[in-house]
Design an enzyme around this catalytic site. Structure first.
Site, PDB file in Angstrom:
ATOM      1  N   ASP A   1       1.973   7.250 -27.932  1.00  0.00           N
ATOM      2  CA  ASP A   1       0.929   6.333 -27.464  1.00  0.00           C
ATOM      3  C   ASP A   1      -0.434   7.043 -27.569  1.00  0.00           C
ATOM      4  OD1 ASP A   1      -0.052   4.021 -26.261  1.00  0.00           O
ATOM      5  OD2 ASP A   1       0.339   4.709 -24.216  1.00  0.00           O
TER       6      ASP A   1
ATOM      7  N   GLY B   1      -2.706  -2.144 -22.193  1.00  0.00           N
ATOM      8  CA  GLY B   1      -3.309  -2.463 -20.899  1.00  0.00           C
ATOM      9  C   GLY B   1      -2.779  -3.753 -20.313  1.00  0.00           C
TER      10      GLY B   1
ATOM     11  N   ILE C   1       3.253  -1.366 -21.228  1.00  0.00           N
ATOM     12  CA  ILE C   1       3.277  -1.410 -19.762  1.00  0.00           C
ATOM     13  C   ILE C   1       3.528  -0.009 -19.214  1.00  0.00           C
ATOM     14  CG2 ILE C   1       4.482  -2.346 -17.739  1.00  0.00           C
ATOM     15  CD1 ILE C   1       5.166  -4.791 -19.673  1.00  0.00           C
TER      16      ILE C   1
HETATM   17  P1  13P Z   1      -1.336  -0.484 -18.305  1.00  0.00           P
HETATM   18  O1  13P Z   1      -2.197   0.564 -17.655  1.00  0.00           O
HETATM   19  O2  13P Z   1      -1.893  -1.853 -18.108  1.00  0.00           O
HETATM   20  O3  13P Z   1       0.084  -0.382 -17.883  1.00  0.00           O
HETATM   21  O4  13P Z   1      -1.375  -0.234 -19.878  1.00  0.00           O
HETATM   22  C1  13P Z   1      -0.585   0.781 -20.472  1.00  0.00           C
HETATM   23  C2  13P Z   1      -0.908   1.004 -21.889  1.00  0.00           C
HETATM   24  O5  13P Z   1      -1.609   0.243 -22.529  1.00  0.00           O
HETATM   25  C3  13P Z   1      -0.326   2.184 -22.544  1.00  0.00           C
HETATM   26  O6  13P Z   1      -0.889   2.384 -23.800  1.00  0.00           O
END
Ligand code: 13P
Length: 326
Positions: A96, A229, A272
């Site tokens: 990520d 997000g 998430i």
């Molecule tokens: P959140 O903070 O809304 O869970 O988003 C996580 C995310 O986008 C990881 O890349």
């Protein structure tokens, strides 16, 4: 694809077929972040129990936290656990917000089946250059690549931005054709973390910019879109955290109904992280408060893991639509 695909030895797949099926079936594959054993177990058990494909998602700092050498072995063990449960769900391991070619390469070489290269903070040209460089390396190893256009506000492990910039639809075709990226993360009003909007009492969160998403879908028909997000920030978990000594007064997330709508579109992957963090923190705070003499980690991490399993099953079922699709 080459003969020696490293991630196959860990029992993993890349995201190509997952996204194709999600596009056809009008649902989104969940990408849950983790950095420890309980989270990893919960994600896989939740997805096995709901028969959902899953993307195990690790930021650069989460990888360091768990130890970069140990991480792929953790995942190999977790995949074995899932198979031992009699499940054959497709499982990907994804970096990520990779921010350098070197980090993406290290992950690819150690068994990740998918990587994100986030060049969204660079100029358009530099973003294309960096993403194309990663794609060239990744595709030789059978690894799929997620790029990003537009900037999300909020704070996450590697990323932090005070302001958001929506994705400009007129940039997406050039970006995808010049980079060869397999999927594209876009900015349409979501943000990282547990405090996504500053709302006045009684005020509802604003709608995501579905008009931008639709314009992107028109320009890139059949192309997988990614939503970062996307935590909904459960009011129950926030209330529990606040009740047992925490302080998350203004926490608010993306309403599930908007995510469901996105999941039925070209959005094939929904990220998430915060929701899982909140679920575990709420349970651990409650246990520490109600049983102050407890000091066996299994007695608080175990129930926290159970809470996360339930959260994941509910998300797959009610929000992403991925339950039963594996
Ligand atoms: P959140 O903070 O809304 O869970 O988003 C996580 C995310 O986008 C990881 O890349």
């Amino acid at each position: 694809m080459t003969a020696s695909i490293i991630y196959e030895k860990l029992g993993l797949v890349n995201t190509r077929e997952m996204f194709q099926k999600a596009m056809e079936g009008r649902y989104a594959v969940p990408a849950y972040n983790f950095n420890n054993m309980e989270q990893l177990q919960a994600i896989l058990i939740g997805c096995v129990q709901s028969a959902s494909p899953v993307i195990l998602q690790v930021s650069g700092s989460a990888r360091e936290y768990a130890d970069a050498v140990m991480m792929p072995y953790m995942v190999e063990g977790a995949v074995a656990m899932a198979r031992n449960m009699g499940s054959n769900i497709p499982i990907a391991l994804h970096l990520d917000h990779g921010n350098t070619f070197e980090l993406a390469k290290e992950c690819i070489d150690s068994g990740f089946s998918s990587v994100m290269i986030d060049g969204s903070h660079h100029s358009f040209e530099d973003n294309i250059r960096l993403t194309a460089e990663v794609v060239e390396y990744a595709h030789k190893k059978g690894v799929t690549v997620e790029g990003e256009l537009g900037v999300l506000a909020g704070v996450e492990d590697e990323v932090s931005s005070a302001v958001s910039h929506y994705t400009q639809p007129e940039e997406v075709e050039e970006f995808v054709s010049k980079t060869g990226a397999d999927s594209l993360a876009i900015s349409i009003g979501t943000s990282h973390g547990a405090h996504k909007f500053k709302l006045k009492p009684g005020e509802e969160p604003p709608s995501l910019r579905f008009d931008i998403l639709e314009e992107i879908e028109k320009r890139l028909p059949g192309y997988p879109i990614v939503l970062h997000g996307a935590s909904s920030v459960s009011p129950e978990h926030v209330a529990m955290i606040n009740q047992f000594g925490g302080n998350l007064e203004s926490a608010v997330g993306i309403p599930a109904v908007q995510l469901r709508r996105a999941a039925q579109s070209a959005v094939c992957k929904i990220n998430i992280d915060s929701d899982g963090r909140l679920a575990m923190t709420a349970i651990i705070r409650k246990i520490f408060s109600e049983k102050p003499s407890e000091f066996d980690p299994r007695k608080y991490l175990g129930p926290a893991r159970t809470e996360l399993i339930e959260l994941i099953k509910a998300k797959n079922e009610d929000v992403l639509g991925s339950a039963g699709k594996a």
